[in-house]
Each structure stands twice: as C-alpha cells, then as structure tokens.
Design an enzyme around this catalytic site. Sequence first.
Site, PDB file in Angstrom:
ATOM      1  N   SER A   7      34.127  48.275  48.284  1.00 14.11           N
ATOM      2  CA  SER A   7      33.811  48.218  46.782  1.00 14.11           C
ATOM      3  C   SER A   7      33.039  47.538  45.881  1.00 14.11           C
ATOM      4  CB  SER A   7      34.868  46.978  47.045  1.00 14.11           C
ATOM      5  OG  SER A   7      35.653  46.887  46.002  1.00 14.11           O
ATOM      6  N   LEU A   8      33.536  45.459  45.873  1.00 15.81           N
ATOM      7  CA  LEU A   8      31.799  45.442  44.283  1.00 15.81           C
ATOM      8  C   LEU A   8      30.520  44.934  44.850  1.00 15.81           C
ATOM      9  CD1 LEU A   8      30.954  43.020  42.336  1.00 15.81           C
ATOM     10  CD2 LEU A   8      32.565  41.578  43.414  1.00 15.81           C
ATOM     11  N   PHE A  22      45.947  42.426  44.616  1.00 20.57           N
ATOM     12  CA  PHE A  22      45.226  42.778  44.862  1.00 20.57           C
ATOM     13  C   PHE A  22      44.760  43.380  46.417  1.00 20.57           C
ATOM     14  CE2 PHE A  22      40.377  43.909  44.555  1.00 20.57           C
ATOM     15  CZ  PHE A  22      40.089  44.625  43.927  1.00 20.57           C
ATOM     16  N   ALA A  41      47.041  44.290  47.950  1.00 22.26           N
ATOM     17  CA  ALA A  41      48.515  45.188  48.166  1.00 22.26           C
ATOM     18  C   ALA A  41      48.008  46.741  47.192  1.00 22.26           C
ATOM     19  CB  ALA A  41      49.670  44.683  47.386  1.00 22.26           C
ATOM     20  N   GLN A  80      45.070  47.371  47.312  1.00 23.49           N
ATOM     21  CA  GLN A  80      43.929  47.748  48.059  1.00 23.49           C
ATOM     22  C   GLN A  80      44.110  48.778  49.011  1.00 23.49           C
ATOM     23  OE1 GLN A  80      40.087  45.515  48.626  1.00 23.49           O
ATOM     24  NE2 GLN A  80      41.420  44.057  48.422  1.00 23.49           N
ATOM     25  N   ASP A 136      42.786  56.466  47.846  1.00 24.55           N
ATOM     26  CA  ASP A 136      42.880  55.076  47.466  1.00 24.55           C
ATOM     27  C   ASP A 136      43.142  55.382  45.375  1.00 24.55           C
ATOM     28  OD1 ASP A 136      40.874  53.377  46.014  1.00 24.55           O
ATOM     29  OD2 ASP A 136      39.090  52.915  46.924  1.00 24.55           O
ATOM     30  N   HIS A 158      41.876  52.566  50.530  1.00 24.54           N
ATOM     31  CA  HIS A 158      40.764  51.919  49.694  1.00 24.54           C
ATOM     32  C   HIS A 158      40.406  50.831  50.740  1.00 24.54           C
ATOM     33  CE1 HIS A 158      37.944  49.676  46.270  1.00 24.54           C
ATOM     34  NE2 HIS A 158      38.370  48.707  47.274  1.00 24.54           N
TER      35      HIS A 158
END
Length: 254
Positions: free
Chosen positions: A82-83, A143, A145, A147, A207, A235
């Site tokens: 992700s990030l 967040f 949840a 993902q 995702d 995700h």
Amino acid sequence: MTAKLHWQTEGQGSDLVLIHGWGMNGAVWQQLLPLLTPHFRVHLVDLPGYGHSREHHAGNIEEMAYQLLENSPESAIWLGWSLGGLVATQAAIQAPERVNALVTVASSPRFAAENTWRGIKPQVLNDFQRQLSDDFQLTIERFMALQAMGSPTARQDIKLLKQAVLSRPQPNPKALASGLQLLADVDLREQLDQISQPWLRLYGRLDGLVPVKVAAELDALAPRSERQVFAAASHAPFISHPEEFVKALRTFIG
C-alpha cells in the site's frame, strides 16, 4: 545524523526489506515471518511516525525513502504494501543501486482517483483527514475495515491487522495526517520508466482501495514489470493468503 528508525531483522538468505502501509507498523508482517525467514534475511521497519519509530518525522515521500535507505542493507529486495509500496518505488527510483528488485503489494504510483485514473476517491481521503482530528483510533479502525472489505476472511484479517497495530506504540497523529496527504498528492507515474530493476506487482482482485483495473494500466506504464492478481484477496493478500503470497515472491526471486 538522524536517529535510527526501528528495525527488526530475522532469518537468513537474500536481504528482504518489508515496508508496511498507512496506520500500521512492522508487526503487520509477523505471521508471514515463519514462511519467509528460512529463505530470506528479513528486515522489518517501522516507518517514520509509526510504531517504535513514532517520534520520527518525514515530510515527503523522498525524505521517507531516504530515512529507510540510511539504515537498510546495501543491496536488498524491497517489498512495500500500500503506502509502503509507494515508498519502495520511490527508493528504487532514488537509489537504484540499493534496490536490486522491487515488489509492490496492493499499491499504486498514484493512489487518488483522477480523470480516467482509477483509485481512492478524493472525498474518501478528505473524510479520513477530517475524521483524524476527531477520533484517530476510530479512523484507523475504519481504514482496516475498508482494507479487508471483500475478503472472504475479512473478520480474521481485521483481527490480525488490529493485533499488529496494538502490539506497538500508536502512530503519531501528525504522521497519519501527512501519510494521507501523500496518498492524495504523490504521483510517480511519469518516473516509472526509470525503474530498470525486476519488478513484481501483486494485487487483490477484490481490493476496494487499489482497483485491480490499475494493474492493466500499469502493464502499459511499466511494461518490463510482472504482475499477479490473487483472485480471492482484497487489500492485504499477505494476510488472507500467506502461503500463496510467499510462493509468488519466491517464484519471482527465483
């Protein structure tokens, strides 16, 4: 000289740097470690402002990559979720001699949706920014949840994500706010042609944050890269499908 970020190193084999996502910390990889350490020397880091690196700060993606490069192995496979995938991609561009292979997981060079580019709606990121100042604990839970949404093992996925976050110091609210800003603003699409290292892109078909259609867009933007989609994952495919995830990684590394 800046103080070191928090690193945890285990295992033997090729050096593998694992970078967590927004709101998380290095403990998110804990259940994966027994599958990785027989094959890799694994380096888990808490990003600036997160977990045991809570007191650190990075104002932009370049600074974040720089802080990781300061204390990472001289040459390693960099895997970011992700990030964290954005950070790993920046490091591969910034210091190609240090990143000998790149793996991005449920990540995108541009997270925010824009024109025909698919991604997180700016309004969703704005809502998270606003909610942060009211109740950042609840914001992180929402967040998590988001993902896990769509995953057949969503309840278990959220439980594991929560355990990881709670096992280390809570993230710094300032880091959470700047992290959301990075997700809203950073756009590395035009720099992708600078990546000459082997690059594996992993996605979850279900995702809701990084739509799988982004994978097709990146086939054109990064034609030398490889991609794999986990059909039943959302995700966090490394949490819902750990064995399949490690198999894909080991096949790629060869």
